[in-house]
Design a protein around this motif. Structure first.
Motif, mmCIF file in Angstrom:
data_model
loop_
_atom_site.group_PDB
_atom_site.id
_atom_site.type_symbol
_atom_site.label_atom_id
_atom_site.label_comp_id
_atom_site.label_asym_id
_atom_site.label_seq_id
_atom_site.Cartn_x
_atom_site.Cartn_y
_atom_site.Cartn_z
ATOM 1 N N LYS A 27 3.546 8.656 9.982
ATOM 2 C CA LYS A 27 2.468 7.757 9.687
ATOM 3 C C LYS A 27 2.098 7.729 8.441
ATOM 4 O O LYS A 27 1.327 6.692 8.102
ATOM 5 N N MET A 28 2.449 8.504 7.648
ATOM 6 C CA MET A 28 2.417 8.134 5.994
ATOM 7 C C MET A 28 3.642 8.619 5.629
ATOM 8 O O MET A 28 4.267 9.610 5.746
ATOM 9 N N ALA A 29 4.179 7.794 4.581
ATOM 10 C CA ALA A 29 5.482 7.974 3.994
ATOM 11 C C ALA A 29 5.074 8.896 2.659
ATOM 12 O O ALA A 29 4.117 8.568 1.870
ATOM 13 N N VAL A 30 6.407 9.620 2.253
ATOM 14 C CA VAL A 30 6.195 10.717 1.180
ATOM 15 C C VAL A 30 6.499 9.956 -0.081
ATOM 16 O O VAL A 30 5.839 9.816 -1.057
ATOM 17 N N LEU A 31 7.613 8.964 -0.146
ATOM 18 C CA LEU A 31 7.810 8.240 -1.070
ATOM 19 C C LEU A 31 7.074 6.909 -1.248
ATOM 20 O O LEU A 31 6.898 6.343 -0.087
ATOM 21 N N PRO A 32 7.052 6.179 -2.480
ATOM 22 C CA PRO A 32 6.395 5.056 -2.523
ATOM 23 C C PRO A 32 7.261 3.932 -1.693
ATOM 24 O O PRO A 32 8.445 3.852 -1.642
ATOM 25 N N PRO A 33 6.466 2.972 -1.515
ATOM 26 C CA PRO A 33 7.344 1.639 -0.762
ATOM 27 C C PRO A 33 8.229 0.975 -1.716
ATOM 28 O O PRO A 33 7.899 0.896 -2.903
ATOM 29 N N ALA A 44 1.090 -0.995 0.051
ATOM 30 C CA ALA A 44 0.027 0.131 -0.150
ATOM 31 C C ALA A 44 0.802 1.149 0.119
ATOM 32 O O ALA A 44 1.884 1.307 0.681
ATOM 33 N N TYR A 45 0.393 2.284 -0.886
ATOM 34 C CA TYR A 45 1.023 3.555 -0.833
ATOM 35 C C TYR A 45 -0.082 4.476 -0.524
ATOM 36 O O TYR A 45 -0.559 5.101 -1.185
ATOM 37 N N ASP A 46 0.054 4.913 0.902
ATOM 38 C CA ASP A 46 -1.026 5.828 1.321
ATOM 39 C C ASP A 46 -1.221 6.986 0.711
ATOM 40 O O ASP A 46 -2.400 7.389 0.502
ATOM 41 N N LEU A 47 -0.235 7.609 0.553
ATOM 42 C CA LEU A 47 -0.332 9.134 0.070
ATOM 43 C C LEU A 47 -0.833 9.191 -1.287
ATOM 44 O O LEU A 47 -1.744 10.010 -1.647
ATOM 45 N N GLN A 48 -0.647 8.251 -2.297
ATOM 46 C CA GLN A 48 -0.988 8.240 -3.521
ATOM 47 C C GLN A 48 -2.383 7.894 -3.662
ATOM 48 O O GLN A 48 -3.439 8.230 -4.248
ATOM 49 N N MET A 49 -2.669 6.608 -2.674
ATOM 50 C CA MET A 49 -4.138 6.086 -2.663
ATOM 51 C C MET A 49 -5.173 7.393 -2.006
ATOM 52 O O MET A 49 -6.358 7.395 -2.858
ATOM 53 N N LEU A 50 -4.611 8.204 -1.210
ATOM 54 C CA LEU A 50 -5.377 9.006 -0.649
ATOM 55 C C LEU A 50 -5.567 10.263 -1.787
ATOM 56 O O LEU A 50 -6.881 10.772 -1.793
ATOM 57 N N ALA A 51 -4.829 10.607 -2.472
ATOM 58 C CA ALA A 51 -4.894 11.597 -3.488
ATOM 59 C C ALA A 51 -5.709 11.246 -4.492
ATOM 60 O O ALA A 51 -6.608 11.892 -4.831
ATOM 61 N N ALA A 52 -5.770 9.948 -5.093
ATOM 62 C CA ALA A 52 -6.569 9.375 -5.920
ATOM 63 C C ALA A 52 -7.992 9.203 -5.469
ATOM 64 O O ALA A 52 -8.909 9.600 -6.243
ATOM 65 N N TYR A 53 -8.039 8.784 -4.227
ATOM 66 C CA TYR A 53 -9.720 8.712 -3.721
ATOM 67 C C TYR A 53 -10.223 10.194 -3.752
ATOM 68 O O TYR A 53 -11.289 10.250 -3.997
ATOM 69 N N LYS A 54 -9.477 11.143 -3.288
ATOM 70 C CA LYS A 54 -9.855 12.469 -2.953
ATOM 71 C C LYS A 54 -10.191 12.942 -4.375
ATOM 72 O O LYS A 54 -11.238 13.937 -4.789
ATOM 73 N N LEU A 55 -9.401 12.736 -5.400
ATOM 74 C CA LEU A 55 -9.587 13.330 -6.913
ATOM 75 C C LEU A 55 -10.910 12.450 -7.108
ATOM 76 O O LEU A 55 -11.995 13.253 -7.747
#
Ligand code: SF4
Ligand code: SF4
Length: 188
Positions: free
Chosen positions: A160-166, A129-140
């Motif tokens: 709690k949330m990484a900037v870079l992808p896993p 899981a890559y939370d930051l990208q997931m949330l950005a895509a969800y919000k869009l």
């Protein structure tokens, strides 16, 4: 608690669909409620696990697809582990989600199916899981890009949330899992 059921014509077909999709026999549930007692979200929802099963047993119809546990369940499997009859209630929830999506039934809050899809997109891309990208895509997808954004700095600051992808996941293995579990009739 008294459970009031308005038996609907779709009741039998909903029960049959759930039993078939989840691979369970709902008649084996004798309402001991061990599943509900162990469920971490039982106190937050209108109907806990044992009540959902009872409603299915009694022939509840598509109104059951509106119940909030379908989208509040954490898929933690505690109910399954506690059930003396090995009834896979998390599987029942998965089945209700699938039927709910197929029928386009309204969800009580937010857009959990979109959230699930965006979550799985990142797992498919990165193997994790890559939370930051997931949330950005969800919000869009929801059109509410700025909602809750004030929480982001604290999440990043506390790690709690990484900037870079896993990295480091076996992406090919994960892709094979996606391919093997792809719903029939879907091209991707
Ligand atoms: S623990 Fe199993 S048998 Fe007991 S109420 Fe829950 S599903 Fe039914
Ligand atoms: S899998 Fe869902 S229903 Fe079962 S105990 Fe966990 S949160 Fe509750």
């Amino acid at each position: 608690m008294t459970i009031k059921i308005k038996k609907q014509p779709s009741g039998e077909s909903l029960r049959a669909a759930v039993e078939q999709l989840a691979g369970v026999d709902l008649s084996t549930c004798y309402q001991c409620k061990k599943c509900s007692i162990g469920c971490p979200v039982a106190g937050l929802v209108a109907s806990p696990p044992s009540e959902i099963i009872r409603r299915l047993q009694l022939g509840a119809g598509d109104e059951l697809l509106q119940t909030d546990l379908i989208w509040t369940c954490l898929s933690c499997d505690t109910c399954y582990a506690r059930c003396p009859n090995e009834i896979n209630f998390a599987g029942i929830i998965d089945a209700l989600r699938a039927v709910s999506l197929e029928k386009g039934v309204a969800r009580p809050q937010g857009n959990p199916p979109l959230f699930n899809r965006r979550f799985l997109d990142t797992v498919k891309s990165y193997g994790r899981a890559y939370d930051l990208q997931m949330l950005a895509a969800y919000k869009l997808g929801t059109g509410k890009f700025t909602a809750d954004m004030e929480k982001l700095p604290a999440l990043l600051k506390k790690g709690k949330m990484a900037v870079l992808p896993p990295s480091g996941a076996d992406k090919n293995k994960v892709k094979r899992i996606f391919a093997a579990t792809k719903p029939k009739g879907k091209s991707k």
